[in-house]
Design an enzyme around this catalytic site. Structure first.
Site, PDB file in Angstrom:
ATOM      1  N   GLU A 104     -24.211 -33.622  28.077  1.00 32.34           N
ATOM      2  CA  GLU A 104     -24.081 -32.166  28.208  1.00 32.34           C
ATOM      3  C   GLU A 104     -25.353 -31.525  27.664  1.00 32.34           C
ATOM      4  OE1 GLU A 104     -23.413 -28.485  28.859  1.00 32.34           O
ATOM      5  OE2 GLU A 104     -22.006 -29.993  29.629  1.00 32.34           O
ATOM      6  N   ASP A 153     -20.442 -33.155  37.983  1.00 30.46           N
ATOM      7  CA  ASP A 153     -19.677 -31.915  38.138  1.00 30.46           C
ATOM      8  C   ASP A 153     -20.641 -30.793  37.767  1.00 30.46           C
ATOM      9  OD1 ASP A 153     -17.312 -30.392  38.623  1.00 30.46           O
ATOM     10  OD2 ASP A 153     -17.100 -30.136  36.468  1.00 30.46           O
ATOM     11  N   CYS A 206     -16.772 -26.139  41.241  1.00 28.14           N
ATOM     12  CA  CYS A 206     -15.622 -25.262  41.445  1.00 28.14           C
ATOM     13  C   CYS A 206     -16.028 -24.049  42.259  1.00 28.14           C
ATOM     14  CB  CYS A 206     -14.987 -24.854  40.120  1.00 28.14           C
ATOM     15  SG  CYS A 206     -16.081 -24.001  38.979  1.00 28.14           S
TER      16      CYS A 206
END
Length: 284
Positions: A104, A153, A206
């Site tokens: 991350e 993602d 998303c």
């Protein structure tokens, strides 16, 4: 997209009105229902991964992450891992000798990722997860063909969050999508170089717009001739129940096929998503 003014230039789409026009043109008659569903109550799957705490994740995210085949995979990478739900799915499905790297780039979000892994996973699984904090788009400059499986993602428009925040909605423009698509491509092209031959990469967002989904994967196929699309002839399905014994589903999402992947959208009866995903194989 958009009308042209007297100088024959496209009309600029900005703010709430521009957002509405942009997505109305994308989804047509479906948009009002889809838009309304983005304000609806979120459905969650319950993850019991063996740690002290449970984790609750959109069933669409579990579905997408479960499409990565982990059999035989020794090295797995979650390149944009926070807050950690998808890392939990990977960790719970990977084989006993596999190692998972969860990265991350945000220091603050990495702290949340660490907390999730520490509290939701048993010690023997947590010990095989390495958590790092750096820009995944730059990893390919120092290493190549390292991982058997990669989940990307990617950061995206997240229209659900834009709609729920007046400030973000007022500042919205198509330039935001273009900027994110460039960032997504940088991450995807790096991830592809990090993937071993014969490996699998799952790209997900998303986002609702094709510019951040199908168009990014289309660019991968144009750039790399060793990329092969999975699920050409059939839709993905969840692995058998033994492979997902850690997860309790309230509903099972139904993916809709797009040009290079699948969308799970919350205006359908399962109320899951949104998430878009595509599984790609790197040919030997």
């Amino acid at each position: 997209m958009g009308k042209k003014n007297s100088r024959n230039q496209p009309e600029k789409l900005r703010g709430a009105d521009g957002f509405e026009k942009y997505y109305s043109e994308l989804f047509g008659e479906r948009w009002p229902t889809l838009r309304e569903s983005l304000f609806g109550e979120t459905v969650y799957a319950e993850l019991s991964c063996g740690g002290a705490e449970k984790y609750f994740l959109d069933p669409a995210s579990v579905f997408a992450t479960s499409c990565i085949p982990l059999s035989g995979a020794e090295t797995i990478l979650d390149l944009c891992a926070a807050p950690g739900g998808k890392t939990l799915v990977l960790a719970s499905r990977m084989e006993k000798d596999a190692v998972l790297v969860s990265n991350e780039r945000s220091v603050q979000r990495k702290q949340r990722l660490v907390q999730v892994c520490d509290t939701c996973l048993p010690e023997q699984v947590r010990g095989r997860i390495k958590i790092s904090c750096s820009d995944g788009a730059k990893w390919c400059t120092t290493q190549t063909e390292v991982y058997d499986r990669i989940l990307l993602d990617a950061p995206c428009s997240s229209e659900r969050h834009v709609l729920s925040d007046e400030k973000y909605l007022a500042e919205w423009s198509p330039n935001r999508i273009k900027t994110l698509a460039m960032e997504q491509w940088a991450l995807l092209s790096s991830a592809w170089r990090l993937l071993k031959k014969g490996g699998y990469l799952l790209y997900s967002t998303c986002a609702l717009c094709p510019a951040e989904n199908d168009a990014v994967i289309a660019r991968l196929f144009k750039k790399f001739d060793d990329a092969e699309l999975c699920f050409r002839d059939s839709a993905p399905v969840l692995p058998d129940s033994e492979n997902l014994s850690f997860c309790t589903f309230p509903v099972v999402p139904v993916p809709e096929a797009t040009e290079f992947g699948f969308h799970i959208l919350p205006d359908q009866k399962e109320k899951c998503g949104p998430i878009w995903f595509s599984l790609v194989h790197k040919k030997d």
